[in-house]
Structures are given as structure tokens and as C-alpha cells.
Design an enzyme around this catalytic site. Structure first.
Site, PDB file in Angstrom:
ATOM      1  CE1 TYR A 130      -4.055   1.849   0.262  1.00 52.81           C
ATOM      2  CE2 TYR A 130      -2.607   3.393   1.397  1.00 52.81           C
ATOM      3  CZ  TYR A 130      -3.792   3.117   0.736  1.00 52.81           C
ATOM      4  OH  TYR A 130      -4.705   4.115   0.546  1.00 52.81           O
ATOM      5  CD  GLN A 191     -11.268   2.325  -1.037  1.00 49.00           C
ATOM      6  OE1 GLN A 191     -11.361   2.269   0.192  1.00 49.00           O
ATOM      7  NE2 GLN A 191     -11.194   3.479  -1.688  1.00 49.00           N
ATOM      8  CG  ASN A 214      -6.163   6.342   5.888  1.00 47.98           C
ATOM      9  OD1 ASN A 214      -6.392   5.133   6.005  1.00 47.98           O
ATOM     10  ND2 ASN A 214      -6.782   7.096   5.012  1.00 47.98           N
ATOM     11  CB  SER A 237       6.464   8.594  13.343  1.00 49.20           C
ATOM     12  OG  SER A 237       7.780   8.189  13.141  1.00 49.20           O
ATOM     13  CD  GLN A 259      10.415  10.376  13.867  1.00 45.72           C
ATOM     14  OE1 GLN A 259       9.409   9.721  13.676  1.00 45.72           O
ATOM     15  NE2 GLN A 259      11.432  10.370  13.014  1.00 45.72           N
ATOM     16  CG  HIS A 262       6.843  11.681   9.898  1.00 43.94           C
ATOM     17  ND1 HIS A 262       6.817  11.420   8.559  1.00 43.94           N
ATOM     18  CD2 HIS A 262       8.072  11.280  10.321  1.00 43.94           C
ATOM     19  CE1 HIS A 262       7.970  10.877   8.187  1.00 43.94           C
ATOM     20  NE2 HIS A 262       8.752  10.793   9.237  1.00 43.94           N
ATOM     21  CD  GLU A 327       8.612   4.554  14.027  1.00 37.57           C
ATOM     22  OE1 GLU A 327       8.041   5.549  14.535  1.00 37.57           O
ATOM     23  OE2 GLU A 327       8.524   4.272  12.816  1.00 37.57           O
ATOM     24  CG  HIS A 328      12.735   6.278  14.869  1.00 40.12           C
ATOM     25  ND1 HIS A 328      11.481   6.799  14.610  1.00 40.12           N
ATOM     26  CD2 HIS A 328      13.094   5.596  13.752  1.00 40.12           C
ATOM     27  CE1 HIS A 328      11.106   6.446  13.387  1.00 40.12           C
ATOM     28  NE2 HIS A 328      12.065   5.712  12.848  1.00 40.12           N
ATOM     29  CG  ASP A 361      13.306   8.571   8.583  1.00 38.70           C
ATOM     30  OD1 ASP A 361      12.997   7.509   9.151  1.00 38.70           O
ATOM     31  OD2 ASP A 361      13.019   9.694   9.036  1.00 38.70           O
ATOM     32  CD  GLU A 415      -0.425 -35.598  23.409  1.00 36.20           C
ATOM     33  OE1 GLU A 415      -0.824 -35.579  22.226  1.00 36.20           O
ATOM     34  OE2 GLU A 415       0.419 -34.798  23.855  1.00 36.20           O
ATOM     35  CG  HIS A 420      -1.631 -38.846  16.378  1.00 37.31           C
ATOM     36  ND1 HIS A 420      -2.964 -38.601  16.186  1.00 37.31           N
ATOM     37  CD2 HIS A 420      -1.000 -37.675  16.112  1.00 37.31           C
ATOM     38  CE1 HIS A 420      -3.137 -37.339  15.816  1.00 37.31           C
ATOM     39  NE2 HIS A 420      -1.961 -36.745  15.772  1.00 37.31           N
TER      40      HIS A 420
END
Lengths: 429, 429
Positions: A130, A191, A214, A237, A259, A262, A327-328, A361, A415, A420
């Protein structure tokens, strides 16, 4: 922006609240997305036509409305400013080199009882990426998602991207040319994710879906996890800078703002043992904000989510950092390795004063798709492994089966699984 | 049970339907589970008390109602029949050895421009294992889930398991002792998964949840994916046997039934180029069913989901097998490696006539937790990696930043992210 002092009363409660508040999904989004997925599953391309008209004001009628072809990507690449083209190529080659080093090794060995055991890795047949449209359409993001898939050996790499009012991002097309993307569809939103997972008349389904988006896109991926593999559930982020007093405040200010610019929900955090530095950073942020074209977003993020934590000693930093599992994480100190050795939970770590997060990045090589929202406790950045899967195998001789089969029969009987047991004992008769 | 012939008219449609029909989640289950998760999140232990009384007829009041302690596990181990104890220990040591070979290597290198790059693996802090109660409480399953977590280095390994009417499975406790489980809670169902993910007053939350369960447990894991890491979305078990005419039909019958006896929804499939063998296998299944204690389940599964596919040549088998992407694939032929080389999508492969799938369920070493429902297209069996995560890192000198920083600045500007550009350019002034 908010200040906290670890030595202050009430710190633990305030910090625990910040740790806990790293966000949840919205129930209404969940319902809308579930409906959209069902529509695409049932009505296929017709549903895509409707949603694309409604959300992107783009009419899917002719083939050229649906797809962007390889020639368009090639043309976008040829039309690039040469310096920018070289920068993209340098980024691509460094990302490729780093990810080639991630390719896992197969295992194939014979153990002490003569049983051959192992595991073999294969790429998935098809992957979907995406790519957001509009403001968040980043060529760097396309490289970071597409190159690991291609290094993994994915044969069919499909991009879906919204083209609002028909508009196409030429930089993204050029990056798609460099990365070797196989198909690009002009469809976006939940979609598009549904179309990749279930397939429609035109769009063939894929096995794994990666790439940022998003809240609707993220929720669609979450709901379709299991139908396909997904890279991760991504949130806003985050950066955490751990700094001693011996730093240039302008550098830290720029890092925190990188950051913050963003998204209004991004989070930038500074942990330092120097209150004077913290004050200077705060001032430097105000100065920098005056000349940034992204100041509005950056200021909203910094004002709403920014955090400065004053510690008595940087010795406290690793434990706080692990709880945030950011994250960073930047380590702006003289001996970053010593701090790094004490960290357990972080998406990616940037050691030393000359390693701004932004270099990661774009161009350093490691992936910039990293776990957010404290998911570094259990998740890793995107890698070739996200586009591969492992098949284990066992090859037993009669002697090897005879050596350990009776123990397996014993366990199967205990078992209550007689077939088996039978499948082993009948071979040992 | 159903027959298909690849040479028959209508084969493609019939086969495509079978491929497509490997099951979906139930919407009503989804809603119920969402409510249960919310209840546990809001009411904590009180919700666990209510659900456990309602579903398991077990009252959680005293501490001993809540937890099974290490001494109980040790006692269960000591009380085991010695032969069974040896079998469990042999299984554990072989599983441990195989999974130790999965431990990933860290990366740490300096590239041609003098930039240090790498990745470091860490275990998650805490992992939860769901262990079903009643019929499906398998000690082998506990070993297969717990040992990879411990090999990965997980410090806190928490089991939740329902104890209907207070009943405890001693074999499972003994296996927990062998595997080194740290906590066992007498809670089951979706409520246990929610407790592991969010924590309650008594039960501390974990980072990753693994382990098999019924549809409610599976759905809870699916819904909580992202809040925690999960091993996978598991469905009914499957076996695909690819066999030439030169086979003992009793062996194949036992292998097919070993999946069928798991659950009425399990699926057993035989692909062969020998119709006489297929007829003999069908008869052998009828014979075997007469003496199996699990005949009722096995017959329901075989009658409802069993499939025999007659091919003109076993050359057709790999492509059909890849479309089914089965959990277990047996290659009962003279040259299994040649067929194996042509397979891409399978959870685990069993090569040759002396490798019944059941040997992998218990004792061979590779994990028996494998992708079902065609998820082998994109997913792998459980491994130490499910309990670990990777932190990438970058360590740039001023010279290394100077070498590639300008290209990153160029890209950041092209993407409209000036603070990203600034964070690099300010260091290169």
C-alpha cells in the site's frame, strides 16, 4: 509539550499514564472497514469503482484509469532531476545491500540417530504494497517496502495507491521503476487492502500486504490478518532522544522536529540529565519552527505529545526507554555503545551524535518501517522475512523411526490419539 | 469422503471450490469475543471469576483456585509412569536441540563508507501460552510451545488453562515442569487471552501469546493481534499424503486417520496416481475405524472433509499441493527429495515412507505448531523467532554522514520534510 522529572513526586503515575496511552483503534473505524471489506469481497471491481469515485474523486472506467504501467514509471524516472535520481539510486543500492544480508539460511542436517531434519525458506508468490496518496506519498517508503520483497524473491509485487482527482506522484513512480514493482493499481483506502487480500476481477490477490496508510488502511490490514500475512499494525511515528549535556541543542531540536513534522499525532521525547540543555532545546525548537514549511504539523505534534524528561542520571534512561519501547531511539552521548548494551526494546537505535534518525529514514540501509506504539516489545522492523516463510521437514529412515518411534507411540497413547500411535507402530511391525 | 480425478471434466471448478472453502471466522463469535475482551479489560479479575464460573464451572476464590504452583507440577512429574516420563524427556530434549539451531545471529559490520550497521535480537520479556483443557489438553503441545520460548530466552513464561470443574491434567503439569513454565493460571477461553494481553490485578500482562485453542480463543488472539504479538491464527488440522502405487495402504490409512481423529473439521487428503491403491486405502480406513477409540471423530472428519484425488501422473502433485498449501505434506514415494524440490507452500513436509506425520507431532524435533487453512502460503511454523524481536542500529561517524548525508537531504527536501533535511544538514555545516 510536557516536562517530567524522574525525581519529582508523582512521576511514576504520570509516566505510567504516558506509557499506557499509546493509542487504541477506534470502534467506528472498525465497523466501517468491516463493511467496506465485505463490499469488495462481494461486489469486486464494482465496489472499487464506487469507493474510488466517492473518496478519491477518480473515475475508474478505461484500463488506463485503473493501472499505471511500467512505461509511465520509466518515463517518471527519466524525467527526474539527475541529482535526485542519483540520491534515489544510492538509497536503493544501500537498502538492497543491507537487506541481502538478512536472507535466512536453510537448514538440512542429519542428527545422532540418523534422522534428517531441516527447514527451507521460500518467498511468498505475491506481495501487495500500500502506498498512500497525497501528502504522505513518499518514494523512500516505496523503496523501503518494495526492495525487501524483491530481495526475498517475490515474483509478483503489486502496488495500490490512491490517485486523488487522478493525480499521480511522479517521484513514487520513479521509485517503483527503481525497485522493480510489477503492477500499480490506482485504488486506495481500506478498499484497496480488501482487493489485495481477496482479489477482484481485475486485481489478483496476494499473500502478504505491507506498507503504511491512514487509520482505515491500518484497520483493514488488522482485520485481514490471517487471510493474508501483514507487515504490522502501524501507528504514529515516535522518537526518543537520550542526550547528555554536551550536545548541540540545534541538532536535537531538528531530530525531535523530524518526527513531529510527520503527523500531528507523532511523539517526540527527550530524556536528559541536563536541564540547561533541555531549556536550550526547547528554545531551539521554537526558533526552528519559525522557518519550517511543516511548522503547523510539527508544532501541533510537539505541543500535544512532546515530552522532556529530566533524569538525575542517564543510568535511569535505559529502563525508561524500555518501558516506552519507542520506534526510534537516539543515543547522543560519548559512549553510546554502553547505553545501547542496556536497551532491550526499541525499533531502531541511532548511536552517537553524528547519527540523526533521518539518515535511517532514507539512506543508511536498515528498514525505516519499524514497530510503533510500544510494539517494539514484541515486533521487529520490516525485513525480507516478512515476505518469506519456512517449511520444516523430516526424513526418517526405518532405523531412525525405530529409535524414537516407540516413545512417540507412548505419548500418543497417553494423549488418547490411537491413530497417531498406529501410524508409527504399523511401520515398526 | 470425496473422490476427484484431475482428468475428469469439471475438476478445476471442484478443486477451486475446495481450495476456496478452507474456512472463515464466524461473525457471531467475533462479537461475543469482543465483548468478553472489553469485560476483562474493564473489570479485570472480577470478569475472570464470572466467566470461569459460567464456562468452566470452577470457582476462583482462594489463591489455590487461581494458580497451580511449581510444586504441583513437580509432583505430577514425579508421579509419572517412568516410560512415559522418559518419552516426554526425550521429546523435550529433541525439540530443544532443533530449536536451539533456530537462534538468529546478530549482525554488526562496518560498510565501505565507514558506517556501522547491524541488528540485534532480544527475547520478549514475557510470553503467554494458552493450553486447552479437557480433550485437547496435550502435553506435547505444551512442550512445542514452551520450549521455543525458553530457548529464545523468555524470562517469564505464563500458561493459562481452563480446569473444568476444577479438573487438572497431570500430564500437562508434568510437561510444564520439564519445559520450565513460570506461572500457571486456571483460566481459559477468550477471557484468558484477554487477561494475558491486558493484565488483571493478579495476572501480569505478556508481550506475545501462543498456543492452540477453540474458535473463541483463536478469535481473541486475532482481535488482540497488535496489542500483543501472537503466534498465528490456527484452524483445523490438515494432512496431504502424496503417494505412488507402491505403498502399504494400512500405513497411509493410519496417517490420514491421525489427522481425522483430531477434530471433526480436520481434513485428510490423498493424492495418488494409483486408483487401486486409493481403493485399498479407503478399505483400510474402514477397517482401522472399527478398532479406534477415536473412530467417531475420525469418521465424521473423513466422511465430511476427506478427499482422494486421482492424478494421471505424480508430476501434477506439486502444483495441486501448492494450491492447497497444507499444514502437513507426506511424500510416500521412492524419490521424495525430487518432489520436495518442486513444493513451495507447506507447513511441514515428511519425506519417504518411514516418516509418518505423527513422528513430527511428538518427537522428531521440528515444531508441530504449523500454519493451517492455506496460510502456509505466507506463514511459518512456530519458532524461537516468534518469541524474539530485532532492533536494527546505525552508528555514523562524521565522515560517513558526510559521504551519504547530502543525498538524504535531497530526498527529504523532495518529500517536503524540511526538519528531516535540517537534522542532517545542520550536522554537516
Amino acid at each position: 509539550m510536557r516536562w517530567l522529572r524522574t525525581s519529582a513526586e508523582g512521576f511514576e503515575n504520570a509516566f505510567a499514564r504516558i506509557v499506557r496511552n499509546r493509542r487504541e483503534s477506534d470502534t467506528q473505524v472498525g465497523r466501517d472497514v468491516a463493511n467496506m471489506i465485505n463490499e469488495v469481497r462481494e461486489r469486486g471491481d464494482d465496489a472499487l469503482v464506487d469507493y474510488t469515485a466517492r473518496f478519491d474523486h477518480h473515475r475508474l472506467s478505461e484500463d488506463t484509469d485503473w493501472r499505471i504501467d511500467a512505461a509511465d514509471c520509466h518515463a517518471a524516472y527519466d524525467a527526474l532531476d539527475p541529482e535526485l535520481r542519483d540520491a534515489l539510486e544510492l538509497a536503493a543500492s544501500r537498502i538492497r545491500a543491507y537487506h541481502e544480508g538478512q536472507l535466512p539460511e536453510d537448514r538440512d542436517y542429519t542428527d545422532d540417530i540418523g534422522m534428517r531434519l531441516g527447514a527451507r525458506w521460500n518467498a511468498v508468490d505475491a506481495a501487495g504494497l500500500y502506498v498512500p496518496g497525497g501528502r504522505a506519498a513518499y518514494p523512500s517508503s516505496l523503496l523501503m517496502n518494495a526492495i525487501p520483497a524483491k530481495v526475498a524473491g517475490v515474483e509478483r509485487l503489486v502496488v495500490t495507491t490512491p490517485t486523488p482527482k487522478g493525480e499521480v506522484n511522479q517521484l513514487v513512480l520513479a521509485a517503483a521503476h527503481i525497485a522493480g514493482v510489477d503492477e500499480i493499481w490506482r485504488v486506495g483506502g481500506a478498499q484497496a487492502v480488501a482487493a489485495l487480500a481477496y482479489g477482484t476481477e481485475r486485481i489478483g490477490k496476494v499473500d502478504v500486504i505491507a506498507g503504511p496508510g491512514n487509520a482505515w488502511v491500518a484497520e483493514a490490514k488488522r482485520q485481514l490478518y490471517g487471510v493474508v500475512g501483514i507487515d504490522m499494525v502501524a501507528g504514529p511515528s515516535e522518537i526518543l532522544v537520550i542526550a547528555d549535556g554536551n550536545n548541540n541543542p540545534d541538532w536535537i531540536a531538528a531530530d525531535l522536529l523530524s518526527q513531529a513534522e510527520h503527523d500531528p499525532t507523532s511523539q517526540s521525547i527527550l530524556i536528559t540529565d541536563s536541564e540547561p540543555l533541555a531549556r536550550q532545546v526547547e528554545d531551539a525548537i521554537d526558533v526552528a519552527l519559525m522557518r519550517l514549511s511543516t511548522a503547523k504539523t510539527a508544532k501541533t505534534s510537539w505541543d500535544g505529545h512532546g515530552l522532556i524528561m529530566i533524569v538525575d542520571s542517564l543510568d535511569e534512561a535505559p529502563a525508561l526507554s524500555d518501558r516506552l519501547a519507542a520506534e526510534h531511539v537516539e543515543l547522543m552521548v560519548d559512549e553510546p555503545q554502553a547505553l545501547f548494551d542496556r536497551l532491550r526494546h526499541a525499533g531502531s537505535v541511532f548511536l552517537g551524535r553524528h547519527t540523526p534518525e533521518a539518515v535511517g529514514d532514507y539512506i543508511a540501509g536498515p528498514n525505516h518501517v519499524l514497530p510503533t506504539g510500544r510494539r517494539a516489545r514484541f515486533a521487529s522492523g520490516l525485513s525480507v522475512l516478512d515476505f518469506m516463510k519456512r517449511t520444516s521437514f523430516i526424513d526418517a529412515s526405518h532405523a531412525a523411526l525405530a529409535a524414537i518411534g516407540p516413545a512417540a507411540v507412548k505419548l500418543a497413547e497417553a494423549e488418547g490419539l490411537p491413530a497417531h500411535a498406529l501410524s508409527i507402530s504399523t511401520r515398526l511391525k
